[in-house]
Design a protein around this motif. Sequence first.
Motif, PDB file in Angstrom:
ATOM      1  N   TYR A  60     -19.581  -3.924  -9.761  1.00 58.29           N
ATOM      2  CA  TYR A  60     -20.529  -3.653 -10.372  1.00 58.29           C
ATOM      3  C   TYR A  60     -20.477  -4.292 -12.586  1.00 58.29           C
ATOM      4  CZ  TYR A  60     -22.625  -1.521  -6.557  1.00 58.29           C
ATOM      5  OH  TYR A  60     -22.874  -0.793  -5.320  1.00 58.29           O
ATOM      6  N   ALA A  61     -19.530  -3.634 -12.443  1.00 58.09           N
ATOM      7  CA  ALA A  61     -18.758  -4.275 -13.516  1.00 58.09           C
ATOM      8  C   ALA A  61     -19.366  -5.407 -14.595  1.00 58.09           C
ATOM      9  CB  ALA A  61     -17.874  -3.724 -13.775  1.00 58.09           C
ATOM     10  N   ASN A  62     -18.823  -6.700 -13.469  1.00 59.76           N
ATOM     11  CA  ASN A  62     -18.448  -7.583 -13.881  1.00 59.76           C
ATOM     12  C   ASN A  62     -19.551  -8.864 -13.604  1.00 59.76           C
ATOM     13  OD1 ASN A  62     -15.681  -7.686 -13.586  1.00 59.76           O
ATOM     14  ND2 ASN A  62     -14.492  -8.405 -11.552  1.00 59.76           N
ATOM     15  N   ALA A  63     -20.645  -7.799 -12.666  1.00 58.57           N
ATOM     16  CA  ALA A  63     -21.865  -8.624 -12.941  1.00 58.57           C
ATOM     17  C   ALA A  63     -22.733  -8.457 -13.508  1.00 58.57           C
ATOM     18  CB  ALA A  63     -22.613  -7.878 -11.713  1.00 58.57           C
ATOM     19  N   LEU A  64     -22.214  -7.222 -14.351  1.00 61.56           N
ATOM     20  CA  LEU A  64     -22.959  -6.947 -15.680  1.00 61.56           C
ATOM     21  C   LEU A  64     -22.585  -7.368 -17.478  1.00 61.56           C
ATOM     22  CD1 LEU A  64     -23.830  -2.949 -15.364  1.00 61.56           C
ATOM     23  CD2 LEU A  64     -25.450  -4.589 -15.510  1.00 61.56           C
ATOM     24  N   ARG A  65     -21.480  -7.908 -17.151  1.00 61.57           N
ATOM     25  CA  ARG A  65     -20.617  -8.851 -17.915  1.00 61.57           C
ATOM     26  C   ARG A  65     -21.058 -10.161 -17.895  1.00 61.57           C
ATOM     27  NH1 ARG A  65     -15.575  -5.885 -16.180  1.00 61.57           N
ATOM     28  NH2 ARG A  65     -15.513  -4.168 -17.820  1.00 61.57           N
ATOM     29  N   ARG A  66     -21.508 -10.878 -16.601  1.00 63.70           N
ATOM     30  CA  ARG A  66     -21.889 -12.245 -16.312  1.00 63.70           C
ATOM     31  C   ARG A  66     -23.557 -12.258 -17.204  1.00 63.70           C
ATOM     32  NH1 ARG A  66     -18.911 -11.695 -11.968  1.00 63.70           N
ATOM     33  NH2 ARG A  66     -20.325 -11.504 -10.943  1.00 63.70           N
ATOM     34  N   ARG A  67     -24.090 -10.880 -17.542  1.00 61.84           N
ATOM     35  CA  ARG A  67     -25.554 -10.908 -17.658  1.00 61.84           C
ATOM     36  C   ARG A  67     -25.546 -10.908 -19.522  1.00 61.84           C
ATOM     37  NH1 ARG A  67     -30.191 -10.246 -14.198  1.00 61.84           N
ATOM     38  NH2 ARG A  67     -29.550 -10.098 -11.751  1.00 61.84           N
ATOM     39  N   ARG A  68     -24.247 -10.664 -20.132  1.00 60.59           N
ATOM     40  CA  ARG A  68     -24.098 -10.439 -21.426  1.00 60.59           C
ATOM     41  C   ARG A  68     -24.285 -11.341 -21.874  1.00 60.59           C
ATOM     42  NH1 ARG A  68     -19.852  -5.685 -21.596  1.00 60.59           N
ATOM     43  NH2 ARG A  68     -20.663  -3.797 -20.419  1.00 60.59           N
ATOM     44  N   PRO A  69     -25.375 -11.469 -22.989  1.00 61.70           N
ATOM     45  CA  PRO A  69     -25.431 -12.277 -24.157  1.00 61.70           C
ATOM     46  C   PRO A  69     -23.935 -12.815 -24.988  1.00 61.70           C
ATOM     47  CG  PRO A  69     -26.338 -10.863 -25.093  1.00 61.70           C
ATOM     48  CD  PRO A  69     -26.053 -10.371 -24.213  1.00 61.70           C
ATOM     49  N   ASP A 103     -13.694  -6.029 -24.152  1.00 62.74           N
ATOM     50  CA  ASP A 103     -11.750  -5.798 -23.738  1.00 62.74           C
ATOM     51  C   ASP A 103     -11.549  -4.908 -24.057  1.00 62.74           C
ATOM     52  OD1 ASP A 103     -10.540  -6.293 -21.364  1.00 62.74           O
ATOM     53  OD2 ASP A 103      -9.425  -8.148 -21.575  1.00 62.74           O
ATOM     54  N   ILE A 104     -10.423  -3.857 -22.369  1.00 62.76           N
ATOM     55  CA  ILE A 104     -10.081  -3.053 -22.702  1.00 62.76           C
ATOM     56  C   ILE A 104      -8.390  -3.225 -22.362  1.00 62.76           C
ATOM     57  CG2 ILE A 104     -11.688  -1.603 -23.261  1.00 62.76           C
ATOM     58  CD1 ILE A 104      -9.650  -0.889 -20.422  1.00 62.76           C
ATOM     59  N   LEU A 105      -7.291  -2.791 -23.105  1.00 63.86           N
ATOM     60  CA  LEU A 105      -5.950  -2.773 -22.416  1.00 63.86           C
ATOM     61  C   LEU A 105      -5.460  -1.853 -22.427  1.00 63.86           C
ATOM     62  CD1 LEU A 105      -4.023  -4.063 -20.763  1.00 63.86           C
ATOM     63  CD2 LEU A 105      -3.349  -5.295 -23.101  1.00 63.86           C
ATOM     64  N   VAL A 106      -4.889  -1.332 -21.278  1.00 64.74           N
ATOM     65  CA  VAL A 106      -4.177   0.065 -21.665  1.00 64.74           C
ATOM     66  C   VAL A 106      -2.643  -0.367 -21.589  1.00 64.74           C
ATOM     67  CG1 VAL A 106      -2.970   2.159 -20.307  1.00 64.74           C
ATOM     68  CG2 VAL A 106      -5.488   1.829 -20.301  1.00 64.74           C
ATOM     69  N   THR A 171     -15.526   7.454 -23.419  1.00 64.51           N
ATOM     70  CA  THR A 171     -13.842   7.414 -22.838  1.00 64.51           C
ATOM     71  C   THR A 171     -13.728   8.414 -23.114  1.00 64.51           C
ATOM     72  OG1 THR A 171     -13.701   4.530 -23.752  1.00 64.51           O
ATOM     73  CG2 THR A 171     -11.564   6.208 -22.822  1.00 64.51           C
ATOM     74  N   ARG A 172     -13.572   9.286 -24.005  1.00 61.66           N
ATOM     75  CA  ARG A 172     -12.360  10.753 -24.443  1.00 61.66           C
ATOM     76  C   ARG A 172     -13.094  11.506 -23.888  1.00 61.66           C
ATOM     77  NH1 ARG A 172      -8.120   9.737 -25.904  1.00 61.66           N
ATOM     78  NH2 ARG A 172      -7.652   9.081 -28.245  1.00 61.66           N
ATOM     79  N   GLN A 173     -14.860  11.552 -23.286  1.00 58.38           N
ATOM     80  CA  GLN A 173     -15.500  12.023 -22.613  1.00 58.38           C
ATOM     81  C   GLN A 173     -15.083  12.468 -21.155  1.00 58.38           C
ATOM     82  OE1 GLN A 173     -19.479  11.315 -23.137  1.00 58.38           O
ATOM     83  NE2 GLN A 173     -19.480  12.038 -25.910  1.00 58.38           N
ATOM     84  N   ALA A 187      -5.502   3.741 -15.175  1.00 55.47           N
ATOM     85  CA  ALA A 187      -6.443   4.364 -16.535  1.00 55.47           C
ATOM     86  C   ALA A 187      -7.019   2.477 -16.799  1.00 55.47           C
ATOM     87  CB  ALA A 187      -5.742   4.625 -17.588  1.00 55.47           C
ATOM     88  N   GLN A 188      -6.272   1.832 -16.014  1.00 55.58           N
ATOM     89  CA  GLN A 188      -6.679  -0.155 -17.197  1.00 55.58           C
ATOM     90  C   GLN A 188      -7.831   0.280 -16.017  1.00 55.58           C
ATOM     91  OE1 GLN A 188      -5.524  -2.118 -19.093  1.00 55.58           O
ATOM     92  NE2 GLN A 188      -7.622  -3.217 -18.059  1.00 55.58           N
ATOM     93  N   ARG A 189      -7.811   0.600 -14.498  1.00 59.46           N
ATOM     94  CA  ARG A 189      -8.539  -0.124 -13.487  1.00 59.46           C
ATOM     95  C   ARG A 189     -10.146   0.438 -13.421  1.00 59.46           C
ATOM     96  NH1 ARG A 189      -4.595   0.693 -10.122  1.00 59.46           N
ATOM     97  NH2 ARG A 189      -4.506   2.931  -9.124  1.00 59.46           N
ATOM     98  N   PHE A 190     -10.606   2.551 -14.050  1.00 55.72           N
ATOM     99  CA  PHE A 190     -10.917   2.766 -14.529  1.00 55.72           C
ATOM    100  C   PHE A 190     -11.747   2.800 -15.600  1.00 55.72           C
ATOM    101  CE2 PHE A 190     -13.691   6.299 -16.460  1.00 55.72           C
ATOM    102  CZ  PHE A 190     -14.246   6.393 -15.856  1.00 55.72           C
ATOM    103  N   LEU A 191     -11.434   2.404 -16.675  1.00 53.59           N
ATOM    104  CA  LEU A 191     -11.384   2.031 -18.400  1.00 53.59           C
ATOM    105  C   LEU A 191     -12.105   0.866 -17.618  1.00 53.59           C
ATOM    106  CD1 LEU A 191      -9.270   3.888 -20.447  1.00 53.59           C
ATOM    107  CD2 LEU A 191     -11.958   4.372 -19.931  1.00 53.59           C
ATOM    108  N   ALA A 192     -11.910  -0.164 -17.217  1.00 58.87           N
ATOM    109  CA  ALA A 192     -12.340  -2.014 -16.746  1.00 58.87           C
ATOM    110  C   ALA A 192     -14.036  -1.588 -16.225  1.00 58.87           C
ATOM    111  CB  ALA A 192     -11.423  -2.328 -15.910  1.00 58.87           C
ATOM    112  N   GLU A 193     -13.828  -0.811 -15.182  1.00 55.90           N
ATOM    113  CA  GLU A 193     -14.976  -0.751 -14.232  1.00 55.90           C
ATOM    114  C   GLU A 193     -15.836   0.124 -15.613  1.00 55.90           C
ATOM    115  OE1 GLU A 193     -14.567   2.063 -11.165  1.00 55.90           O
ATOM    116  OE2 GLU A 193     -12.970   0.238 -10.590  1.00 55.90           O
ATOM    117  N   PHE A 194     -15.424   1.000 -16.635  1.00 52.16           N
ATOM    118  CA  PHE A 194     -16.286   2.286 -17.009  1.00 52.16           C
ATOM    119  C   PHE A 194     -17.059   1.236 -18.920  1.00 52.16           C
ATOM    120  CE2 PHE A 194     -16.602   5.096 -21.052  1.00 52.16           C
ATOM    121  CZ  PHE A 194     -17.472   5.331 -20.384  1.00 52.16           C
ATOM    122  N   SER A 195     -16.311   0.342 -19.047  1.00 57.14           N
ATOM    123  CA  SER A 195     -16.751  -0.486 -19.889  1.00 57.14           C
ATOM    124  C   SER A 195     -17.349  -1.376 -19.639  1.00 57.14           C
ATOM    125  CB  SER A 195     -15.662  -1.046 -20.477  1.00 57.14           C
ATOM    126  OG  SER A 195     -14.565  -1.429 -19.591  1.00 57.14           O
ATOM    127  N   GLY A 196     -17.407  -1.537 -18.839  1.00 56.06           N
ATOM    128  CA  GLY A 196     -18.636  -2.335 -17.892  1.00 56.06           C
ATOM    129  C   GLY A 196     -19.700  -1.999 -17.493  1.00 56.06           C
TER     130      GLY A 196
END
Length: 237
Positions: A60-69, A103-106, A171-173, A187-196
Amino acid sequence: MDAPSYQGFRFPPEIIAHCVWLYHRFALSLCDVEELMLERGIEVSYETIHQWTRRFGPAYANALRRRRPKPGDKWHLDEVFVKIQGRQRYLWRAVDADGNVLDILVQSKRDTAAARRFFRKLMKKTRSVPRVVVTGKLRSYGAAHREVMPSVEHRSHQGLNNRAENSHQPTRQRERAMKGFRSMGAAQRFLAEFSGISPHFRPRRHLMTAPEYRTEMTVRFAVWDQITGTTGRPAAT
């Protein structure tokens, strides 16, 4: 773009996508999502919901990213402390001038090597090079900038980096709701999804009238239905 396959899953796609949406959109635990679904007459365990987030969240996250300008040419970078099993780690984040997460990186450190790694990952992910990079006063940024993108203007000023700092708040919430992360990989897996996923449902509401906001959210929910291959809100059983 093809919707993800739900073949072999007992629950319909609408319920799966709805649970993933609840978990990433609001500061809810897996048990909270389980309870919300039960209130609607849908019996699903939090373990199953966790499996759904792991299986479908990245798609889902990757599909939304591909639609971003295409991202703007001014990037804001920042890093914050993250406690993982009692140890201090660092969450690196980059956003563009509109606050879109690039992008994010832990990482375990915030030295020059860590900054250099994040710069390279960021350019590979966006497939672009910015005109300006805005960072805080951390010296690692300057050293990595000179190595990786010396032709890019670098502005180092704490007061100029509010966009990246504000982007950490959701993210803090989530971190508090989840009572921390179990490992750097988790953390990396979840936050990559969450940020997308999460930013898709967080338009800049303060710049909109109420009717404009409702119209924008209607469009965003329609996009969500398209990328998840669903018809929208699941019905109670």
